[in-house]
Scaffold this motif. Structure first.
Motif, mmCIF file in Angstrom:
data_model
loop_
_atom_site.group_PDB
_atom_site.id
_atom_site.type_symbol
_atom_site.label_atom_id
_atom_site.label_comp_id
_atom_site.label_asym_id
_atom_site.label_seq_id
_atom_site.Cartn_x
_atom_site.Cartn_y
_atom_site.Cartn_z
ATOM 1 N N GLU A 303 41.367 36.339 34.008
ATOM 2 C CA GLU A 303 41.963 36.754 35.289
ATOM 3 C C GLU A 303 41.055 36.394 36.461
ATOM 4 O OE1 GLU A 303 44.340 40.438 33.120
ATOM 5 O OE2 GLU A 303 42.355 40.730 34.000
ATOM 6 N N ILE A 304 39.760 36.524 36.280
ATOM 7 C CA ILE A 304 38.823 36.125 37.333
ATOM 8 C C ILE A 304 38.911 34.616 37.573
ATOM 9 C CG2 ILE A 304 36.370 35.906 37.912
ATOM 10 C CD1 ILE A 304 35.936 38.613 36.527
ATOM 11 N N ALA A 305 39.067 33.860 36.495
ATOM 12 C CA ALA A 305 39.212 32.406 36.642
ATOM 13 C C ALA A 305 40.481 32.063 37.403
ATOM 14 C CB ALA A 305 39.222 31.751 35.263
ATOM 15 N N ARG A 306 41.539 32.824 37.199
ATOM 16 C CA ARG A 306 42.777 32.589 37.941
ATOM 17 C C ARG A 306 42.585 32.887 39.420
ATOM 18 N NH1 ARG A 306 46.947 36.170 35.010
ATOM 19 N NH2 ARG A 306 48.299 35.468 36.727
ATOM 20 N N VAL A 307 41.781 33.884 39.749
ATOM 21 C CA VAL A 307 41.450 34.144 41.154
ATOM 22 C C VAL A 307 40.783 32.907 41.747
ATOM 23 C CG1 VAL A 307 39.970 35.489 42.709
ATOM 24 C CG2 VAL A 307 41.284 36.650 40.915
ATOM 25 N N GLY A 308 39.900 32.304 40.980
ATOM 26 C CA GLY A 308 39.222 31.103 41.453
ATOM 27 C C GLY A 308 40.175 29.974 41.776
ATOM 28 N N LYS A 309 41.258 29.852 41.026
ATOM 29 C CA LYS A 309 42.237 28.805 41.302
ATOM 30 C C LYS A 309 42.931 29.039 42.643
ATOM 31 C CE LYS A 309 43.114 27.693 36.444
ATOM 32 N NZ LYS A 309 44.112 27.670 35.345
ATOM 33 N N TYR A 310 43.213 30.296 42.959
ATOM 34 C CA TYR A 310 43.806 30.600 44.265
ATOM 35 C C TYR A 310 42.835 30.260 45.388
ATOM 36 C CZ TYR A 310 47.870 32.980 42.285
ATOM 37 O OH TYR A 310 49.031 33.274 41.616
ATOM 38 N N LEU A 311 41.553 30.579 45.178
ATOM 39 C CA LEU A 311 40.555 30.259 46.198
ATOM 40 C C LEU A 311 40.459 28.756 46.407
ATOM 41 C CD1 LEU A 311 37.667 32.707 45.190
ATOM 42 C CD2 LEU A 311 39.289 32.973 47.070
ATOM 43 N N SER A 312 40.444 28.002 45.314
ATOM 44 C CA SER A 312 40.355 26.542 45.419
ATOM 45 C C SER A 312 41.570 25.966 46.145
ATOM 46 C CB SER A 312 40.237 25.923 44.021
ATOM 47 O OG SER A 312 39.026 26.314 43.412
ATOM 48 N N ALA A 313 42.746 26.483 45.823
ATOM 49 C CA ALA A 313 43.961 25.979 46.466
ATOM 50 C C ALA A 313 43.968 26.261 47.947
ATOM 51 C CB ALA A 313 45.188 26.615 45.797
ATOM 52 N N SER A 314 43.275 27.318 48.360
ATOM 53 C CA SER A 314 43.229 27.678 49.777
ATOM 54 C C SER A 314 42.009 27.091 50.496
ATOM 55 C CB SER A 314 43.234 29.204 49.920
ATOM 56 O OG SER A 314 43.577 29.587 51.220
ATOM 57 N N GLY A 315 41.231 26.290 49.785
ATOM 58 C CA GLY A 315 40.063 25.656 50.409
ATOM 59 C C GLY A 315 38.869 26.562 50.570
ATOM 60 N N LEU A 316 38.775 27.630 49.759
ATOM 61 C CA LEU A 316 37.689 28.589 49.902
ATOM 62 C C LEU A 316 36.617 28.443 48.832
ATOM 63 C CD1 LEU A 316 39.764 31.785 50.845
ATOM 64 C CD2 LEU A 316 38.563 30.190 52.371
ATOM 65 N N LEU A 317 36.818 27.524 47.903
ATOM 66 C CA LEU A 317 35.771 27.224 46.906
ATOM 67 C C LEU A 317 35.505 25.728 46.918
ATOM 68 C CD1 LEU A 317 36.391 29.269 43.616
ATOM 69 C CD2 LEU A 317 34.547 29.513 45.272
#
Length: 317
Positions: A303-317
């Protein structure tokens, strides 16, 4: 029980982006003050206009009084007047709220935030007395927190405007989800010079540009912990009348907000959302641990990894 026998201070309306600050915890559930100060620096760098500590996103309902005091002392000392700091003094009844208010006043906060009383079944006249009692004995601007999903009472617009006119309330954070009622409060304030400084703040992360267009003064977004820059851009665009840019930013934040669902249906929305906010801050290197207070269910590695995907898609990682 008196803290200060003063009427609440009249001042200019509070405006802008005032995120409810997450409370970083260590794995053994102590307040992680080093992470908390980094989070405050992250929010200030993001262009926020104020900070709201000990709100729902702060996990205030889960924190013992000793943790609340550490949060207050840490944030007020670190901010040192750069922006206003509002403190949630949320508890079931007025005398309990006043105990929290005393600690917040001693810490040097700029304003207090209280819900209607809860657990007990309260009449509107008792809700009114609750706010009048808090305001009369604290001497700081008092903001009502309209949160019927948690306290089971909706704050009526007429009551809010009456308390504003009497100098009891400095503003309201509307997390009711009732956009019509929010607009009613904005319209009720519009032509009354005696309450022109009454701040109307939306607690919705997802309809900010709409609330600002209606005349709201600002936003208190939990997602603002993760992306304060985005909400600051949204507010600036709206303030400049660039509603197309505000809409585009809001739609990006809408997609990012989907991270709150990563833990469902394995857990409730509260555990999932607050866990996702902390996971995002952890992945961004702002806090050391994504720990949430018990009995909330923690996110797992997937679930934490899925949070990371949202961050990447939004340009935050």
């Amino acid at each position: 029980m008196t803290i200060h026998e003063l009427s609440p201070q009249r001042s200019a309306a509070l405006t802008g982006v005032i995120p409810p600050v997450s409370t970083p915890l260590t794995p053994d559930y102590e307040v992680d003050t080093a992470s908390l100060t980094r989070l405050v620096d992250h929010l200030l760098a993001g262009g926020v206009d104020g900070l709201f500590v000990l709100g729902s996103t702060s996990e205030v309902a889960f924190l013992p009084d000793s943790h609340r005091k550490i949060v207050l002392d840490t944030v007020t000392h670190h901010v040192a007047g750069q922006v206003p700091v509002l403190a949630g003094v949320i508890d079931m009844t007025a005398l309990r709220v006043l105990d929290h208010a005393r600690v917040a006043v001693e810490a040097g906060v700029d304003g207090l935030v209280a819900t209607a009383p809860f657990y007990t079944r309260t009449h509107p006249a008792e809700i009114e007395l609750h706010f009048r009692t808090i305001a009369a004995q604290t001497g700081l601007p008092l903001y009502a927190y309209d949160l019927p999903v948690s306290v089971h009472s909706k704050l009526g617009g007429d009551l809010l405007l009456e308390l504003a006119s009497d100098g009891v309330l400095a503003g309201v954070k509307d997390s009711s989800g009732d956009e019509g009622a929010l607009r009613g409060v904005i319209l009720g304030r519009r032509d009354r010079r005696d309450i022109a400084s009454f701040s109307v703040l939306t607690g919705s992360e997802l309809t900010v540009e709409t609330a600002l267009w209606m005349g709201a003064d600002g936003v208190v977004p939990g997602l603002g912990n993760v992306d304060p820059h985005g909400y600051a851009r949204l507010f600036r665009a709206a303030s400049n009348g660039d509603w197309e840019a505000a809409r585009a930013e809001q739609e990006r934040l809408l997609q990012l907000f989907e991270l709150v669902n990563v833990g469902r249906p394995r857990m409730g929305l509260g555990s999932s959302a607050l866990g996702a906010f902390k996971a995002a801050l952890y992945l961004r290197g702002i806090i050391d641990h994504p720990t949430t207070a018990v009995p909330q269910i923690p996110l797992n590695d997937d679930e934490i990894a899925r949070v990371g995907k949202y961050l990447s898609a939004s340009g935050l990682l």
